[in-house]
Write a protein that holds these residues in place. Structure first.
Motif, short mmCIF file in Angstrom:
data_model
loop_
_atom_site.label_atom_id
_atom_site.label_comp_id
_atom_site.label_asym_id
_atom_site.label_seq_id
_atom_site.Cartn_x
_atom_site.Cartn_y
_atom_site.Cartn_z
N TYR A 69 -6.01 1.38 -8.35
CA TYR A 69 -6.14 0.02 -8.87
C TYR A 69 -5.13 -0.94 -8.23
N ASP A 70 -4.30 -0.46 -7.30
CA ASP A 70 -3.17 -1.25 -6.78
C ASP A 70 -3.55 -1.99 -5.51
N ASP A 71 -4.56 -2.86 -5.61
CA ASP A 71 -5.03 -3.61 -4.45
C ASP A 71 -3.96 -4.53 -3.88
N ALA A 72 -3.11 -5.07 -4.74
CA ALA A 72 -2.12 -6.04 -4.28
C ALA A 72 -1.18 -5.43 -3.26
N ASN A 73 -0.81 -4.17 -3.45
CA ASN A 73 0.12 -3.52 -2.54
C ASN A 73 -0.56 -2.75 -1.42
N TYR A 74 -1.84 -2.40 -1.61
CA TYR A 74 -2.54 -1.56 -0.63
C TYR A 74 -3.89 -2.20 -0.28
N PRO A 75 -3.88 -3.12 0.70
CA PRO A 75 -5.10 -3.89 1.00
C PRO A 75 -6.23 -3.06 1.57
#
Length: 241
Positions: free
Chosen positions: A61-67
């Motif tokens: 769910y960590d799109d902000a850190n892992y594009p």
């Protein structure tokens, strides 16, 4: 012509494990796409005979850190909608769940170590049946702190006391496994030297995990090879003439 299998890999040693051995015996070419080395959206997700998304220590769910997550989710959505064989392991299973519209989130507990799965009735009639021998479940390896809701239309195959949704199928062509049934005993030391902080947080030790892996690993390798063999058989992902 041999069929190509594409594996999306986040951490170099979290590879296909015994699944790669099974695929090699069947004459399949395996290509790894390592995250961080080239564009994740370059491959056509409809081209490989099999797509496998492997594990890693990040949140689905960590799109902000892992594009790279957004194009990877798009690949999964297109492939699953096309009815093509797809497997997710650990993080890969969480990404499959998310691509199918389910919520992925921290479970509040790190599930780390060897324990058996509790197969559902559907699980006992699936390829996961090989994870039981003579009516007794075979311990499998777990290392995850996230979980997910069961996607709409999915069939739950297995649970543990710490993780209700350990494995599911979506249709006939999608298999999602939170556990690491692919792990190989002779490659396990890489896990121990890479994640000492998580081992301590998980309430165990490298020595205990090494000992348990030596005890349970060979039986899991035999069972997992049979499981993957049966699952692959239905798609004709087999040795080519």
């Amino acid at each position: 012509m041999k069929q190509e299998v594409l594996a999306i890999r986040h951490v170099h040693f979290e590879d296909l494990g015994c699944l790669e051995l099974v695929l090699g015996e069947r004459g399949n070419l395996v290509r790894y796409l390592d995250v961080g080395r080239g564009r994740i959206d370059a491959p056509n997700p409809l081209d490989p005979s099999l797509l496998v998304v492997l594990g890693g220590p990040i949140g689905a769910y960590d799109d902000a850190n892992y594009p790279h997550l957004a194009p990877l989710l798009s690949m999964l959505e297109k492939r699953m909608a096309a009815g093509l064989p797809t497997i997710g392991i650990c993080l890969g299973s969480q990404l499959i769940a998310r691509a199918l519209g389910a919520r992925v989130y921290p479970s509040g507990k790190l599930e780390l170590g060897w324990k058996p799965l509790e197969l559902t009735e559907a699980g006992r009639t699936s390829a996961l049946r090989h994870l039981e021998a003579d009516g007794a479940p075979i311990p499998v390896f777990h290392w995850h702190g996230d979980t997910f809701d069961l996607p709409d239309g999915a069939t739950l195959l297995a649970s543990t006391d710490d993780c209700a949704h350990q494995a599911f199928a979506w249709g006939e062509h999608v298999l999602a496994l939170q556990c690491h049934s692919e792990v190989l005993t002779d490659r396990f030391e890489n896990w121990l030297v890479t994640y000492p902080g998580e081992i301590a947080h998980g309430g165990t030790t490298a020595a205990a995990l090494r000992e348990d892996t030596a005890r349970h690993g060979p039986a899991l390798e035999r069972a997992a090879r049979a499981m993957f063999d049966e699952w692959l058989d239905r798609f004709g992902i087999s040795q080519q003439p």
